[in-house]
Design a protein around this motif. Structure first.
Motif, PDB file in Angstrom:
ATOM      1  N   ASN A 269       5.037  45.916  52.746  1.00 25.89           N
ATOM      2  CA  ASN A 269       4.859  47.117  51.927  1.00 25.89           C
ATOM      3  C   ASN A 269       5.636  47.053  50.617  1.00 25.89           C
ATOM      4  OD1 ASN A 269       7.449  47.421  52.905  1.00 25.89           O
ATOM      5  ND2 ASN A 269       7.040  49.299  54.058  1.00 25.89           N
ATOM      6  N   LEU A 270       6.085  45.851  50.237  1.00 27.20           N
ATOM      7  CA  LEU A 270       6.769  45.684  48.948  1.00 27.20           C
ATOM      8  C   LEU A 270       6.578  44.261  48.482  1.00 27.20           C
ATOM      9  CD1 LEU A 270       8.785  47.205  46.934  1.00 27.20           C
ATOM     10  CD2 LEU A 270      10.543  45.789  47.999  1.00 27.20           C
ATOM     11  N   ARG A 271       6.231  44.098  47.210  1.00 25.09           N
ATOM     12  CA  ARG A 271       6.139  42.767  46.598  1.00 25.09           C
ATOM     13  C   ARG A 271       7.180  42.687  45.488  1.00 25.09           C
ATOM     14  NH1 ARG A 271       0.926  39.176  44.896  1.00 25.09           N
ATOM     15  NH2 ARG A 271       1.171  38.669  47.101  1.00 25.09           N
ATOM     16  N   ALA A 272       8.077  41.730  45.598  1.00 24.76           N
ATOM     17  CA  ALA A 272       9.185  41.588  44.652  1.00 24.76           C
ATOM     18  C   ALA A 272       9.168  40.196  44.036  1.00 24.76           C
ATOM     19  CB  ALA A 272      10.525  41.834  45.344  1.00 24.76           C
ATOM     20  N   ALA A 273       9.619  40.126  42.799  1.00 18.81           N
ATOM     21  CA  ALA A 273       9.784  38.841  42.115  1.00 18.81           C
ATOM     22  C   ALA A 273      11.262  38.638  41.812  1.00 18.81           C
ATOM     23  CB  ALA A 273       8.969  38.799  40.829  1.00 18.81           C
ATOM     24  N   ILE A 274      11.762  37.462  42.120  1.00 16.31           N
ATOM     25  CA  ILE A 274      13.153  37.086  41.830  1.00 16.31           C
ATOM     26  C   ILE A 274      13.125  36.039  40.734  1.00 16.31           C
ATOM     27  CG2 ILE A 274      15.287  36.130  42.762  1.00 16.31           C
ATOM     28  CD1 ILE A 274      14.181  36.876  45.577  1.00 16.31           C
ATOM     29  N   VAL A 275      13.896  36.261  39.697  1.00 18.16           N
ATOM     30  CA  VAL A 275      13.997  35.297  38.599  1.00 18.16           C
ATOM     31  C   VAL A 275      15.359  34.618  38.682  1.00 18.16           C
ATOM     32  CG1 VAL A 275      14.008  34.966  36.101  1.00 18.16           C
ATOM     33  CG2 VAL A 275      12.453  36.640  37.134  1.00 18.16           C
ATOM     34  N   GLN A 276      15.351  33.296  38.789  1.00 18.98           N
ATOM     35  CA  GLN A 276      16.585  32.508  38.818  1.00 18.98           C
ATOM     36  C   GLN A 276      16.638  31.682  37.541  1.00 18.98           C
ATOM     37  OE1 GLN A 276      18.004  30.770  42.543  1.00 18.98           O
ATOM     38  NE2 GLN A 276      18.186  28.789  41.525  1.00 18.98           N
ATOM     39  N   PRO A 277      17.433  32.090  36.542  1.00 15.41           N
ATOM     40  CA  PRO A 277      17.384  31.436  35.220  1.00 15.41           C
ATOM     41  C   PRO A 277      18.029  30.058  35.180  1.00 15.41           C
ATOM     42  CG  PRO A 277      18.972  33.228  35.213  1.00 15.41           C
ATOM     43  CD  PRO A 277      18.257  33.315  36.523  1.00 15.41           C
ATOM     44  N   ASN A 278      18.904  29.726  36.124  1.00 14.56           N
ATOM     45  CA  ASN A 278      19.542  28.405  36.175  1.00 14.56           C
ATOM     46  C   ASN A 278      20.339  28.100  34.909  1.00 14.56           C
ATOM     47  OD1 ASN A 278      18.424  27.672  38.773  1.00 14.56           O
ATOM     48  ND2 ASN A 278      16.471  27.348  37.751  1.00 14.56           N
ATOM     49  N   ILE A 279      21.230  29.017  34.551  1.00 10.17           N
ATOM     50  CA  ILE A 279      22.088  28.839  33.382  1.00 10.17           C
ATOM     51  C   ILE A 279      23.426  28.252  33.845  1.00 10.17           C
ATOM     52  CG2 ILE A 279      23.152  29.933  31.388  1.00 10.17           C
ATOM     53  CD1 ILE A 279      20.104  30.130  31.403  1.00 10.17           C
ATOM     54  N   PRO A 280      23.800  27.062  33.414  1.00  9.28           N
ATOM     55  CA  PRO A 280      25.120  26.531  33.787  1.00  9.28           C
ATOM     56  C   PRO A 280      26.229  27.461  33.315  1.00  9.28           C
ATOM     57  CG  PRO A 280      23.734  24.808  32.820  1.00  9.28           C
ATOM     58  CD  PRO A 280      23.028  26.114  32.605  1.00  9.28           C
ATOM     59  N   GLN A 281      27.303  27.535  34.080  1.00 11.47           N
ATOM     60  CA  GLN A 281      28.377  28.461  33.756  1.00 11.47           C
ATOM     61  C   GLN A 281      28.991  28.179  32.391  1.00 11.47           C
ATOM     62  OE1 GLN A 281      28.944  31.108  35.534  1.00 11.47           O
ATOM     63  NE2 GLN A 281      30.511  31.843  34.118  1.00 11.47           N
ATOM     64  N   VAL A 282      29.031  26.936  31.994  1.00  8.10           N
ATOM     65  CA  VAL A 282      29.642  26.594  30.699  1.00  8.10           C
ATOM     66  C   VAL A 282      28.818  27.112  29.528  1.00  8.10           C
ATOM     67  CG1 VAL A 282      30.833  24.558  31.567  1.00  8.10           C
ATOM     68  CG2 VAL A 282      28.497  24.334  30.715  1.00  8.10           C
ATOM     69  N   GLN A 283      27.565  27.504  29.802  1.00  3.33           N
ATOM     70  CA  GLN A 283      26.698  28.005  28.742  1.00  3.33           C
ATOM     71  C   GLN A 283      26.532  29.519  28.758  1.00  3.33           C
ATOM     72  OE1 GLN A 283      22.969  25.932  29.192  1.00  3.33           O
ATOM     73  NE2 GLN A 283      23.862  23.900  28.806  1.00  3.33           N
ATOM     74  N   LYS A 284      26.948  30.162  29.854  1.00  2.00           N
ATOM     75  CA  LYS A 284      26.627  31.580  30.016  1.00  2.00           C
ATOM     76  C   LYS A 284      27.276  32.468  28.962  1.00  2.00           C
ATOM     77  CE  LYS A 284      26.263  34.114  33.597  1.00  2.00           C
ATOM     78  NZ  LYS A 284      24.917  34.645  33.294  1.00  2.00           N
ATOM     79  N   TRP A 285      28.466  32.153  28.511  1.00  2.00           N
ATOM     80  CA  TRP A 285      29.188  33.044  27.609  1.00  2.00           C
ATOM     81  C   TRP A 285      29.473  32.394  26.263  1.00  2.00           C
ATOM     82  CZ3 TRP A 285      28.040  37.196  29.782  1.00  2.00           C
ATOM     83  CH2 TRP A 285      28.080  37.340  31.170  1.00  2.00           C
ATOM     84  N   SER A 286      28.651  31.425  25.900  1.00  2.00           N
ATOM     85  CA  SER A 286      28.789  30.758  24.603  1.00  2.00           C
ATOM     86  C   SER A 286      27.739  31.297  23.635  1.00  2.00           C
ATOM     87  CB  SER A 286      28.622  29.243  24.770  1.00  2.00           C
ATOM     88  OG  SER A 286      28.572  28.599  23.518  1.00  2.00           O
ATOM     89  N   ASP A 287      28.176  31.717  22.450  1.00  2.00           N
ATOM     90  CA  ASP A 287      27.237  32.231  21.452  1.00  2.00           C
ATOM     91  C   ASP A 287      26.164  31.205  21.106  1.00  2.00           C
ATOM     92  OD1 ASP A 287      28.679  34.560  21.382  1.00  2.00           O
ATOM     93  OD2 ASP A 287      29.804  34.053  19.569  1.00  2.00           O
ATOM     94  N   GLU A 288      26.497  29.944  21.235  1.00  2.00           N
ATOM     95  CA  GLU A 288      25.563  28.884  20.896  1.00  2.00           C
ATOM     96  C   GLU A 288      24.316  28.906  21.784  1.00  2.00           C
ATOM     97  OE1 GLU A 288      25.540  23.962  20.843  1.00  2.00           O
ATOM     98  OE2 GLU A 288      27.402  25.090  21.196  1.00  2.00           O
ATOM     99  N   PHE A 289      24.438  29.470  23.003  1.00  2.00           N
ATOM    100  CA  PHE A 289      23.341  29.405  23.972  1.00  2.00           C
ATOM    101  C   PHE A 289      22.670  30.755  24.217  1.00  2.00           C
ATOM    102  CE2 PHE A 289      26.040  25.764  24.987  1.00  2.00           C
ATOM    103  CZ  PHE A 289      25.102  24.742  25.069  1.00  2.00           C
TER     104      PHE A 289
END
Length: 535
Positions: free
Chosen positions: A219-239
């Motif tokens: 009774n529910l259809r859900a979509a999960i998005v897994q972006p696969n962003i390395p931690q070293v890139q998550k908080w860098s303005d460059e990325f």
């Protein structure tokens, strides 16, 4: 000296067996054997030497199983492992003392087979109540669906109890065989027979429960998005643009599936404060035009009153940001098409040295032990969001919150019928942390008889049904992912009027009862069990 080396060796062997029962090895059968060497050492030595054996067991297990923490903090790994090891050492000393005081009683072994598991569960409960419930022994059995259904009655502690019960029977039978030789082999082991009866009852009852909960409808259809962003890139303005691209491409691919009810992003999916970011808000607004609600992990802040800086527009009508952020939050936001303001849940249980720095005002050098720059603030309670068009109430659990049973229980008691764990396990990529983390979510589903969605940045994203079975799964650990992954899953969400499980109603009654029993034993042991002091 020989006795000391044997005791320390027995403890180390138990620690290694416990480690092997959990990810990465996941040899869950070893969980049944793991406590036995330590229990034999407790049986044959006094409390002092048993304490050292327990310390060897605890250090071996925790240093290996928590080695992924070194990706964030080396000092924190050592401190946390040592603290958990001390609890194992305390268990061993108390187990030895009980064995000494029961010496010579007619039902000595049967009492030990109840007392040792109760003590083990009591120690695990104390650790959980202190805020760290990671890798209780019963969690090693998360794939043993027939056995773990009993968690609906007493949480993971029931499973731990059964494992230590069986291990106690093995240890006591082995001890008797070594003492009596071949004549013992011809006699039945009442300890093993009792343990087998308990185990059979748990497994047969669990399998019956599994048949009763079999559900072909969804009774529910859900979509999960897994972006696969390395931690070293998550908080860098460059990325930043790279992150937006991953989120956009993964979500648009998922939105091609017909009949979606909700899209879920992981913890802190956006690279900024979504509430005040023009770029993030533009991305979310564009995706919402598809008409599907989105549950998004981000950061949030409360600002002190002051002059408007307005560096970026807030969503909706451009509410200005304020000068001087007062508090930061790790949040989950439910965005609905056509609704200006999202529903927001603030994470309640923060990770020490990962999301907050203890005593940072009086001990500023603690900031050197962690990569974070400032502390987040905790939320005040659970949140239940209705899924638009469906009415199912969902409750977010951010990061390690799904390892704490009382948070999931509180959400279900508040009406939630679907748990959503949003996490960023990229901190610990190329380790077993993500699989260890996921195994705890299995028990939250069984304890409360509700399904769960797990959305991770990297690692394991999956759907878990209310029996604890992992039905759909994305598993990607480490660098090298060239695109975002997504998963579309159909699941059954129970109705709002479903009967609550015994665990949902009573919580950790078993574990707390074990703690009370052992506190009473500690206070009254000399009166109740005089024992032989020389053993």
């Amino acid at each position: 000296m020989k006795a000391r080396l044997l005791a320390l060796g027995a403890g180390a062997v138990s620690g290694l067996l416990m480690y092997a029962a959990f990810p990465p090895a996941e040899a869950m059968q070893l969980g049944w054997l793991a406590p036995a060497p330590l229990l034999l050492a407790c049986r044959r030595t006094g409390p002092g030497l048993a304490f050292m054996s327990g310390l060897a067991c605890g250090l071996t297990f925790w240093l290996f199983s928590l080695s992924w923490i070194t990706h964030v903090t080396f000092a924190g790994w050592l401190i946390l492992s040592a603290a958990c090891a001390l609890l194992v050492a305390g268990f061993a000393a108390a187990a030895s003392d009980l064995s000494r005081r029961l010496k010579g009683m007619p039902a000595e072994n049967m009492l030990l087979m109840i007392g040792w598991p109760a003590l083990w569960v009591g120690v695990e409960t104390i650790r959980t109540q202190l805020g760290f419930s990671w890798n209780a022994l019963g969690v090693s059995q998360y794939r043993n669906l027939g056995l773990i259904q009993c968690a609906a009655w007493g949480g993971v502690g029931v499973v731990s109890f059964i494992l230590v019960l069986v291990s106690s029977a093995l240890a006591l039978t082995f001890e008797r065989y070594m003492a009596q030789g071949r004549c013992c082999a011809r006699r039945p082991s009442f300890e093993l027979m009792a343990a087998a009866l308990v185990l059979a009852a748990a497994v047969l009852g669990g399998n019956r429960t599994l048949r009763g909960l079999a559900q072909s409808r969804t009774n529910l259809r859900a979509a999960i998005v897994q972006p696969n962003i390395p931690q070293v890139q998550k908080w860098s303005d460059e990325f930043i643009d790279f992150i937006y691209g991953r989120l956009d491409s993964g979500t648009r691919a998922a939105l091609r599936a017909p009949g979606l009810d909700i899209v879920v992003w992981p913890e802190t999916a956006t690279p900024d404060f979504l509430r005040y970011s023009t770029s993030s808000w533009a991305l979310v607004s564009a995706l919402l035009t598809n008409g599907v609600p989105m549950l998004i992990g981000s950061m949030d802040a409360e600002f002190q009153p002051g002059d408007s800086m307005a560096p970026q527009a807030a969503f909706g009508q451009g509410r200005p940001a304020r000068r001087g952020p007062e508090r930061y939050f790790n949040v989950s936001m439910l965005f609905e098409p056509g609704v200006e303001e999202p529903r927001v849940y603030d994470k309640q249980h923060l990770v020490i040295f990962g999301e907050y720095i203890p005593f940072e005002e009086i001990m500023p050098f603690f900031r050197n032990l962690t990569p974070i720059e400032t502390s987040f603030s905790p939320g005040s309670g659970s949140a239940c969001f209705p899924v638009p068009g469906r009415g199912h109430l969902i409750s977010p659990l951010i990061c390690f919150e799904d390892t704490l049973p009382w948070l999931a229980r509180a959400a279900v008691r508040s009406g939630a019928r679907l748990l959503v764990n949003q996490t960023n396990d990229a901190w610990f990529d190329e380790s077993a942390a993500s699989r260890q983390h996921m195994s705890h979510c299995v028990f939250r589903c069984v304890e409360n008889r509700v399904p769960a969605i797990r959305a991770a940045n990297t690692g394991v994203s999956c759907v878990i049904d209310r029996t604890g079975a992992v039905r759909d799964r994305i598993s990607r650990v480490g660098p090298g992912a060239e695109q975002a992954d997504f998963l579309v899953a159909d699941l059954w969400v129970p109705p709002a009027d479903m009967p609550l499980t015994f665990y949902s109603r009573t919580g950790d009654a078993l574990g707390l009862g074990c703690v009370v029993i052992w506190l009473a034993f500690a206070l009254l042991r000399t009166r109740l069990f005089p024992g032989s002091p020389e053993r």
